[in-house]
Scaffold this motif. Structure first.
Motif, mmCIF file in Angstrom:
data_model
loop_
_atom_site.group_PDB
_atom_site.id
_atom_site.type_symbol
_atom_site.label_atom_id
_atom_site.label_comp_id
_atom_site.label_asym_id
_atom_site.label_seq_id
_atom_site.Cartn_x
_atom_site.Cartn_y
_atom_site.Cartn_z
ATOM 1 N N GLY A 144 0.811 -1.215 0.000
ATOM 2 C CA GLY A 144 0.000 0.000 0.000
ATOM 3 C C GLY A 144 0.841 1.261 0.000
ATOM 4 O O GLY A 144 0.533 2.224 -0.709
ATOM 5 N N PHE A 145 1.913 1.264 0.767
ATOM 6 C CA PHE A 145 2.797 2.438 0.824
ATOM 7 C C PHE A 145 3.469 2.670 -0.531
ATOM 8 O O PHE A 145 3.503 3.795 -1.035
ATOM 9 C CB PHE A 145 3.843 2.259 1.931
ATOM 10 N N VAL A 146 3.996 1.604 -1.128
ATOM 11 C CA VAL A 146 4.626 1.726 -2.448
ATOM 12 C C VAL A 146 3.580 2.177 -3.474
ATOM 13 O O VAL A 146 3.860 3.043 -4.312
ATOM 14 C CB VAL A 146 5.294 0.402 -2.879
ATOM 15 N N ALA A 147 2.378 1.615 -3.399
ATOM 16 C CA ALA A 147 1.309 1.997 -4.326
ATOM 17 C C ALA A 147 1.007 3.485 -4.215
ATOM 18 O O ALA A 147 0.826 4.169 -5.225
ATOM 19 C CB ALA A 147 0.054 1.171 -4.054
ATOM 20 N N TRP A 148 0.975 3.989 -3.010
ATOM 21 C CA TRP A 148 0.693 5.408 -2.787
ATOM 22 C C TRP A 148 1.795 6.279 -3.385
ATOM 23 O O TRP A 148 1.512 7.261 -4.073
ATOM 24 C CB TRP A 148 0.529 5.670 -1.287
ATOM 25 N N ILE A 149 3.057 5.899 -3.142
ATOM 26 C CA ILE A 149 4.192 6.659 -3.683
ATOM 27 C C ILE A 149 4.154 6.665 -5.221
ATOM 28 O O ILE A 149 4.340 7.708 -5.856
ATOM 29 C CB ILE A 149 5.538 6.075 -3.189
ATOM 30 N N VAL A 150 3.922 5.505 -5.818
ATOM 31 C CA VAL A 150 3.873 5.401 -7.278
ATOM 32 C C VAL A 150 2.717 6.237 -7.833
ATOM 33 O O VAL A 150 2.882 6.960 -8.826
ATOM 34 C CB VAL A 150 3.759 3.921 -7.723
ATOM 35 N N ALA A 151 1.553 6.156 -7.207
ATOM 36 C CA ALA A 151 0.394 6.922 -7.671
ATOM 37 C C ALA A 151 0.653 8.426 -7.589
ATOM 38 O O ALA A 151 0.308 9.170 -8.513
ATOM 39 C CB ALA A 151 -0.841 6.554 -6.862
ATOM 40 N N VAL A 152 1.257 8.868 -6.509
ATOM 41 C CA VAL A 152 1.594 10.287 -6.378
ATOM 42 C C VAL A 152 2.538 10.706 -7.503
ATOM 43 O O VAL A 152 2.361 11.759 -8.126
ATOM 44 C CB VAL A 152 2.211 10.593 -4.991
ATOM 45 N N GLY A 153 3.535 9.876 -7.788
ATOM 46 C CA GLY A 153 4.480 10.179 -8.859
ATOM 47 C C GLY A 153 3.811 10.258 -10.221
ATOM 48 O O GLY A 153 4.063 11.193 -11.005
ATOM 49 N N ILE A 154 2.949 9.301 -10.522
ATOM 50 C CA ILE A 154 2.249 9.296 -11.808
ATOM 51 C C ILE A 154 1.358 10.520 -11.932
ATOM 52 O O ILE A 154 1.361 11.218 -12.955
ATOM 53 C CB ILE A 154 1.418 8.004 -11.982
ATOM 54 N N LEU A 155 0.582 10.790 -10.894
ATOM 55 C CA LEU A 155 -0.332 11.926 -10.953
ATOM 56 C C LEU A 155 0.404 13.258 -10.992
ATOM 57 O O LEU A 155 -0.036 14.193 -11.651
ATOM 58 C CB LEU A 155 -1.317 11.866 -9.790
ATOM 59 N N TYR A 156 1.532 13.332 -10.321
ATOM 60 C CA TYR A 156 2.337 14.551 -10.383
ATOM 61 C C TYR A 156 2.830 14.773 -11.816
ATOM 62 O O TYR A 156 2.742 15.885 -12.347
ATOM 63 C CB TYR A 156 3.524 14.480 -9.411
ATOM 64 N N ALA A 157 3.327 13.715 -12.433
ATOM 65 C CA ALA A 157 3.818 13.829 -13.813
ATOM 66 C C ALA A 157 2.689 14.229 -14.764
ATOM 67 O O ALA A 157 2.875 15.084 -15.637
ATOM 68 C CB ALA A 157 4.451 12.510 -14.262
ATOM 69 N N LEU A 158 1.508 13.631 -14.594
ATOM 70 C CA LEU A 158 0.373 13.991 -15.442
ATOM 71 C C LEU A 158 -0.101 15.418 -15.184
ATOM 72 O O LEU A 158 -0.538 16.110 -16.112
ATOM 73 C CB LEU A 158 -0.773 13.001 -15.240
ATOM 74 N N ALA A 159 -0.007 15.877 -13.934
ATOM 75 C CA ALA A 159 -0.398 17.248 -13.603
ATOM 76 C C ALA A 159 0.595 18.254 -14.169
ATOM 77 O O ALA A 159 0.205 19.340 -14.619
ATOM 78 C CB ALA A 159 -0.516 17.409 -12.093
ATOM 79 N N VAL A 160 1.867 17.914 -14.172
ATOM 80 C CA VAL A 160 2.894 18.811 -14.709
ATOM 81 C C VAL A 160 2.659 19.080 -16.195
ATOM 82 O O VAL A 160 2.808 20.210 -16.659
ATOM 83 C CB VAL A 160 4.310 18.238 -14.467
ATOM 84 N N VAL A 161 2.263 18.045 -16.927
ATOM 85 C CA VAL A 161 2.005 18.234 -18.356
ATOM 86 C C VAL A 161 0.595 18.754 -18.622
ATOM 87 O O VAL A 161 0.215 18.953 -19.769
ATOM 88 C CB VAL A 161 2.273 16.941 -19.171
ATOM 89 N N GLY A 162 -0.190 18.971 -17.570
ATOM 90 C CA GLY A 162 -1.514 19.562 -17.702
ATOM 91 C C GLY A 162 -2.614 18.604 -18.107
ATOM 92 O O GLY A 162 -3.696 19.026 -18.510
ATOM 93 N N PHE A 163 -2.382 17.296 -17.958
ATOM 94 C CA PHE A 163 -3.383 16.310 -18.358
ATOM 95 C C PHE A 163 -4.469 16.126 -17.307
ATOM 96 O O PHE A 163 -5.625 15.916 -17.635
ATOM 97 C CB PHE A 163 -2.708 14.972 -18.686
ATOM 98 N N VAL A 164 -4.086 16.169 -16.027
ATOM 99 C CA VAL A 164 -5.040 15.955 -14.935
ATOM 100 C C VAL A 164 -4.721 16.894 -13.776
ATOM 101 O O VAL A 164 -3.653 17.486 -13.709
ATOM 102 C CB VAL A 164 -4.998 14.501 -14.392
ATOM 103 N N THR A 165 -5.671 16.947 -12.858
ATOM 104 C CA THR A 165 -5.388 17.542 -11.558
ATOM 105 C C THR A 165 -4.909 16.407 -10.670
ATOM 106 O O THR A 165 -5.291 15.251 -10.889
ATOM 107 C CB THR A 165 -6.629 18.207 -10.951
ATOM 108 N N PRO A 166 -4.084 16.677 -9.670
ATOM 109 C CA PRO A 166 -3.495 15.577 -8.879
ATOM 110 C C PRO A 166 -4.466 14.931 -7.888
ATOM 111 O O PRO A 166 -4.363 15.125 -6.699
ATOM 112 C CB PRO A 166 -2.314 16.245 -8.173
ATOM 113 N N ASP A 167 -5.406 14.138 -8.379
ATOM 114 C CA ASP A 167 -6.258 13.337 -7.504
ATOM 115 C C ASP A 167 -6.660 12.064 -8.241
ATOM 116 O O ASP A 167 -6.711 12.017 -9.458
ATOM 117 C CB ASP A 167 -7.489 14.101 -7.013
#
Length: 120
Positions: free
Chosen positions: A90-113
């Motif tokens: 669960g902890f690794v999943a959370w870290i990976v999800a935060v990383g993916i969503l951050y990357a998608l938010a940086v390029v403007g594809f999504v908001t980080p949630d």
């Protein structure tokens, strides 16, 4: 248009949750984990989180702790290794999800949630 947006958010959230849980299972369990098992775990985990949130989410601190325990319990039920391994997945999943969503938010594809991983 709203229905299409909702479907896209659901699919993206499930995909991010699945990738996070898959990465956690492969890292923690040191074996080849299945994408389908991770997807089912993400889906069941999100549903369990939502249901628990409905009933106890309003209780300060205790509600969030209970929701997290239920979510880790789903991982524990779906993967071998016990509660310690489930918490680590669960902890690794959370870290990976935060990383993916951050990357998608940086390029403007999504908001980080996302819904597949709690608290993201």
């Amino acid at each position: 248009m709203a229905a299409a947006d909702s479907i896209l958010i659901f699919v993206l959230s499930l995909l991010v949750g699945t990738i996070g849980i898959l990465a956690g299972a492969r890292l923690v369990l040191d074996r080849d984990a299945s994408f389908v098992n991770a997807a089912v775990t993400a889906l069941i985990g999100a549903a369990a989180w939502a249901i628990t949130s409905f009933f106890v989410g309003w209780i300060p601190i205790l509600g969030v702790v209970l929701m997290l325990i239920i979510w880790v319990g789903v991982i524990n039920w779906r993967y071998p290794g016990g509660w310690g391994s489930a918490a680590a997945i669960g902890f690794v999943a959370w870290i990976v999800a935060v990383g993916i969503l951050y990357a998608l938010a940086v390029v403007g594809f999504v908001t980080p949630d996302a819904l597949g991983i709690p608290g993201v």
